[in-house]
Write a protein that holds these residues in place. Structure first.
Motif, PDB file in Angstrom:
ATOM      1  N   GLY A 159       0.625  -1.216   0.015  1.00 17.77           N
ATOM      2  CA  GLY A 159      -0.166   0.071  -0.087  1.00 17.77           C
ATOM      3  C   GLY A 159       0.884   1.290  -0.038  1.00 17.77           C
ATOM      4  N   ALA A 160       2.298   1.396  -0.150  1.00 12.99           N
ATOM      5  CA  ALA A 160       2.890   2.340  -0.167  1.00 12.99           C
ATOM      6  C   ALA A 160       3.134   2.959  -1.677  1.00 12.99           C
ATOM      7  N   TRP A 161       2.790   2.479  -2.473  1.00  9.71           N
ATOM      8  CA  TRP A 161       2.487   2.776  -3.848  1.00  9.71           C
ATOM      9  C   TRP A 161       3.761   3.020  -4.389  1.00  9.71           C
ATOM     10  N   GLY A 162       4.917   2.301  -3.904  1.00 15.85           N
ATOM     11  CA  GLY A 162       6.290   2.692  -4.490  1.00 15.85           C
ATOM     12  C   GLY A 162       7.157   3.861  -4.199  1.00 15.85           C
ATOM     13  N   THR A 163       6.554   4.654  -3.043  1.00 18.96           N
ATOM     14  CA  THR A 163       7.046   5.907  -2.238  1.00 18.96           C
ATOM     15  C   THR A 163       8.179   5.618  -1.445  1.00 18.96           C
ATOM     16  N   LEU A 164       8.338   4.201  -1.003  1.00 17.83           N
ATOM     17  CA  LEU A 164       9.233   4.147  -0.034  1.00 17.83           C
ATOM     18  C   LEU A 164      10.601   3.275  -0.614  1.00 17.83           C
ATOM     19  N   GLY A 165      10.214   2.705  -1.599  1.00 18.78           N
ATOM     20  CA  GLY A 165      11.369   2.076  -2.454  1.00 18.78           C
ATOM     21  C   GLY A 165      10.820   1.011  -3.675  1.00 18.78           C
ATOM     22  N   LEU A 166      11.912   0.663  -4.341  1.00 16.62           N
ATOM     23  CA  LEU A 166      11.375  -0.322  -5.544  1.00 16.62           C
ATOM     24  C   LEU A 166      11.474  -1.610  -5.222  1.00 16.62           C
ATOM     25  N   LEU A 167      10.271  -2.378  -4.980  1.00 22.15           N
ATOM     26  CA  LEU A 167      10.331  -3.557  -4.761  1.00 22.15           C
ATOM     27  C   LEU A 167      11.128  -4.296  -6.146  1.00 22.15           C
ATOM     28  N   THR A 168      11.861  -5.365  -5.539  1.00 17.74           N
ATOM     29  CA  THR A 168      12.702  -6.291  -6.592  1.00 17.74           C
ATOM     30  C   THR A 168      12.351  -7.885  -6.310  1.00 17.74           C
ATOM     31  N   GLU A 169      11.918  -7.999  -5.338  1.00 19.55           N
ATOM     32  CA  GLU A 169      11.671  -9.573  -4.933  1.00 19.55           C
ATOM     33  C   GLU A 169      10.664  -9.807  -3.650  1.00 19.55           C
ATOM     34  N   ILE A 170       9.551 -10.672  -4.143  1.00 11.44           N
ATOM     35  CA  ILE A 170       8.758 -10.865  -2.661  1.00 11.44           C
ATOM     36  C   ILE A 170       8.495 -12.131  -2.383  1.00 11.44           C
ATOM     37  N   SER A 171       8.228 -12.699  -0.968  1.00  8.34           N
ATOM     38  CA  SER A 171       8.041 -13.860  -0.670  1.00  8.34           C
ATOM     39  C   SER A 171       6.824 -13.822  -0.058  1.00  8.34           C
ATOM     40  N   LEU A 172       5.883 -14.824  -0.633  1.00  9.64           N
ATOM     41  CA  LEU A 172       4.312 -14.738  -0.034  1.00  9.64           C
ATOM     42  C   LEU A 172       4.134 -16.113   0.606  1.00  9.64           C
ATOM     43  N   LYS A 173       3.123 -15.785   1.580  1.00 12.24           N
ATOM     44  CA  LYS A 173       2.594 -17.191   1.974  1.00 12.24           C
ATOM     45  C   LYS A 173       1.321 -17.440   1.036  1.00 12.24           C
ATOM     46  N   VAL A 174       1.061 -18.834   0.702  1.00 10.91           N
ATOM     47  CA  VAL A 174       0.076 -18.923  -0.158  1.00 10.91           C
ATOM     48  C   VAL A 174      -0.957 -20.269   0.698  1.00 10.91           C
ATOM     49  N   LEU A 175      -2.288 -20.427   0.010  1.00 10.48           N
ATOM     50  CA  LEU A 175      -3.043 -21.473   0.773  1.00 10.48           C
ATOM     51  C   LEU A 175      -3.469 -22.516  -0.271  1.00 10.48           C
ATOM     52  N   PRO A 176      -3.999 -23.477   0.273  1.00 13.05           N
ATOM     53  CA  PRO A 176      -4.676 -24.380  -0.663  1.00 13.05           C
ATOM     54  C   PRO A 176      -6.089 -23.923  -0.921  1.00 13.05           C
ATOM     55  N   ASN A 177      -6.700 -24.218  -2.281  1.00 18.61           N
ATOM     56  CA  ASN A 177      -7.975 -24.084  -2.415  1.00 18.61           C
ATOM     57  C   ASN A 177      -8.959 -24.706  -1.572  1.00 18.61           C
ATOM     58  N   ALA A 178      -9.867 -23.828  -1.295  1.00 18.91           N
ATOM     59  CA  ALA A 178     -11.215 -24.696  -0.596  1.00 18.91           C
ATOM     60  C   ALA A 178     -11.640 -25.795  -0.965  1.00 18.91           C
ATOM     61  N   PRO A 179     -12.016 -26.929  -0.477  1.00 20.24           N
ATOM     62  CA  PRO A 179     -12.430 -28.037  -1.050  1.00 20.24           C
ATOM     63  C   PRO A 179     -14.138 -27.846  -1.297  1.00 20.24           C
ATOM     64  N   GLY A 180     -14.573 -26.814  -0.365  1.00 21.70           N
ATOM     65  CA  GLY A 180     -16.060 -26.572  -0.674  1.00 21.70           C
ATOM     66  C   GLY A 180     -16.561 -25.161  -0.860  1.00 21.70           C
ATOM     67  N   GLU A 181     -17.225 -24.911  -1.766  1.00 18.40           N
ATOM     68  CA  GLU A 181     -17.857 -23.486  -2.129  1.00 18.40           C
ATOM     69  C   GLU A 181     -19.203 -23.359  -2.475  1.00 18.40           C
ATOM     70  N   ALA A 182     -19.616 -22.414  -2.038  1.00 16.54           N
ATOM     71  CA  ALA A 182     -21.286 -21.898  -2.566  1.00 16.54           C
ATOM     72  C   ALA A 182     -21.616 -20.575  -2.315  1.00 16.54           C
ATOM     73  N   THR A 183     -22.518 -19.935  -3.128  1.00 13.55           N
ATOM     74  CA  THR A 183     -23.054 -18.795  -3.273  1.00 13.55           C
ATOM     75  C   THR A 183     -24.527 -18.754  -3.142  1.00 13.55           C
ATOM     76  N   LEU A 184     -24.783 -17.912  -1.926  1.00 13.20           N
ATOM     77  CA  LEU A 184     -26.294 -17.734  -1.599  1.00 13.20           C
ATOM     78  C   LEU A 184     -26.677 -16.203  -2.076  1.00 13.20           C
ATOM     79  N   ARG A 185     -28.068 -16.296  -2.647  1.00  7.99           N
ATOM     80  CA  ARG A 185     -28.426 -14.935  -3.026  1.00  7.99           C
ATOM     81  C   ARG A 185     -29.731 -14.593  -2.337  1.00  7.99           C
ATOM     82  N   PHE A 186     -29.964 -13.250  -1.568  1.00 10.34           N
ATOM     83  CA  PHE A 186     -30.794 -12.808  -0.747  1.00 10.34           C
ATOM     84  C   PHE A 186     -31.366 -11.858  -1.380  1.00 10.34           C
ATOM     85  N   GLU A 187     -32.848 -11.547  -1.463  1.00  7.55           N
ATOM     86  CA  GLU A 187     -33.264 -10.024  -1.699  1.00  7.55           C
ATOM     87  C   GLU A 187     -33.428  -9.325  -0.034  1.00  7.55           C
ATOM     88  N   ARG A 188     -32.543  -8.322  -0.082  1.00  5.00           N
ATOM     89  CA  ARG A 188     -32.535  -7.389   1.178  1.00  5.00           C
ATOM     90  C   ARG A 188     -32.303  -6.016   0.796  1.00  5.00           C
TER      91      ARG A 188
END
Length: 375
Positions: A159-188
């Motif tokens: 979120g610094a938008w490059g104002t503090l320095g030039l990023l050259t390399e980044i290490s990230l934590k990742v996660l497995p895809n969730a096995p279950g998924e559903a989307t519910l719709r409501f009129e509210r």
């Protein structure tokens, strides 16, 4: 000491020369977020030569990529192993433009629909390598979660938008895809949707994302569930609503992330897109005119279409609710992007930000004015 390759050495020399001459540099990857921020001056410093996935350990849930690596390439690599960036970073791909980069993803610090449930970009940053305004290559953090002693500088880059320095390399934590998924719709109505989301938030439900939108005269709440298959199925039975086809609704969640839903597309040319960050429990806000927001993050993120003249009213409404408002996308007739986007609401915080900027970039060469007219 970090060993430099040719691309990094060339960029380092460019930064060193700019610091010596006090030449402003406009750090740019794919340029997909050029619409945001108020500065458009400075020599373009393209980061896309710094590309490639340095290391990836699926069993350790850690990936390291260079800043100019296309975000789509990283996500495809993770998907091949059944893994993902759970915070769903937006690409904001534009016709004829290059794709978003990993460095731009971190510099912008923007997260998608799942942010309220899984965390933000900064929560998944393990380490960074940056060039500061003295052309010094600095390494912060590492490739494991418990590696921080003192101030977590790596996350400061999100979120610094490059104002503090030039990023050259980044290490990230990742996660497995969730096995279950559903989307519910409501009129509210908006008020009922916020109340319902608040109530669900106090229950052991696999809530992942939500979106409330007023479309064609009807208020509609969409809720996405993710987690263990049994937990998702049980939640569907408990919560009710209309269950949607995952294959169909997936495109709608992508459109929400990329701001290509009809609600975003219908913005008048003389209106800006405002981003209001408030507590999730905040009630319906008193907005100028007859504006109907699009509400994400279980109530914590509210997008509003309004002219620049409504800025003070929007900031006051957000501040009264315990949050803040910023202009995210400027009206189409404005020459540059969103102006005055950083509203810290405190002189003390502004001074802290200015001191941090001075420490990392004493000559003020990186993206000057991108976050503030003063630095």
């Amino acid at each position: 000491m970090v060993r430099m390759d040719l691309a990094l050495a060339q960029i380092t020399e460019r930064v060193r020369a700019a610091a010596a001459d006090h030449t402003p540099l406009r750090i740019r990857g794919g340029g997909t977020k050029d619409f945001h921020g108020q500065s458009r001056h400075g020599e373009v410093l393209d980061t896309r030569s710094l590309m490639g996935i340095v290391s990836y350990e699926p069993s350790e849930l850690v990936v390291t990529a260079r800043a100019g690596t296309p975000l789509a390439e990283l996500e495809a690599t993770l998907a091949a192993q059944g893994q993902c960036l759970p915070f769903e970073p937006p690409h904001f791909q534009q016709a004829g433009a290059e794709g978003a980069t990993v460095g731009g993803m971190v510099a912008a610090g923007l997260s998608g629909p799942a942010r309220a449930s899984v965390g933000a970009v900064r929560d998944f940053i393990l380490g960074t390598q940056i060039l500061n305004g003295r052309a010094e290559l600095l390494v912060f953090g590492g490739q494991v979660m418990k590696n921080v002693a003192g101030y977590d500088v790596s996350r400061l880059m999100a979120g610094a938008w490059g104002t503090l320095g030039l990023l050259t390399e980044i290490s990230l934590k990742v996660l497995p895809n969730a096995p279950g998924e559903a989307t519910l719709r409501f009129e509210r109505s908006q008020a009922d949707a916020l109340a319902q989301l608040h109530a669900w938030g106090g229950q052991p439900l696999p809530l992942n994302a939500s979106c409330w939108v007023h479309d064609a005269g009807v208020g509609t709440l969409y809720v996405r569930l993710r987690g263990a298959m049994a937990a998702v199925e049980a939640a569907c039975r408990t919560m009710g609503g209309e269950r949607m086809d995952n294959a169909v609704v997936a495109a709608d969640w992508t459109a929400c992330r990329e701001q290509t839903l009809p609600w975003f597309a219908a913005r008048p040319a003389d209106h800006g897109l405002w981003r209001l960050s408030v507590p999730a429990t905040a009630p319906v806000l008193a907005l100028p005119g007859a504006a109907q927001p699009l509400v994400e993050w279980h109530g914590a993120l509210r997008w509003v279409q309004a002219p620049l003249s409504a800025g003070d009213a929007l900031r006051e409404a957000a501040r009264a609710a315990g949050g803040s408002a910023m202009l995210f996308v400027a009206p189409q007739d404005l020459e540059y992007g969103a102006r005055g986007q950083l509203d810290l609401g405190s002189k003390a915080l502004e001074q802290i930000h200015a001191r941090i900027k001075q420490s990392f970039d004493p000559a003020g060469i990186f993206n000057p004015g991108r976050l503030s007219p003063h630095w």
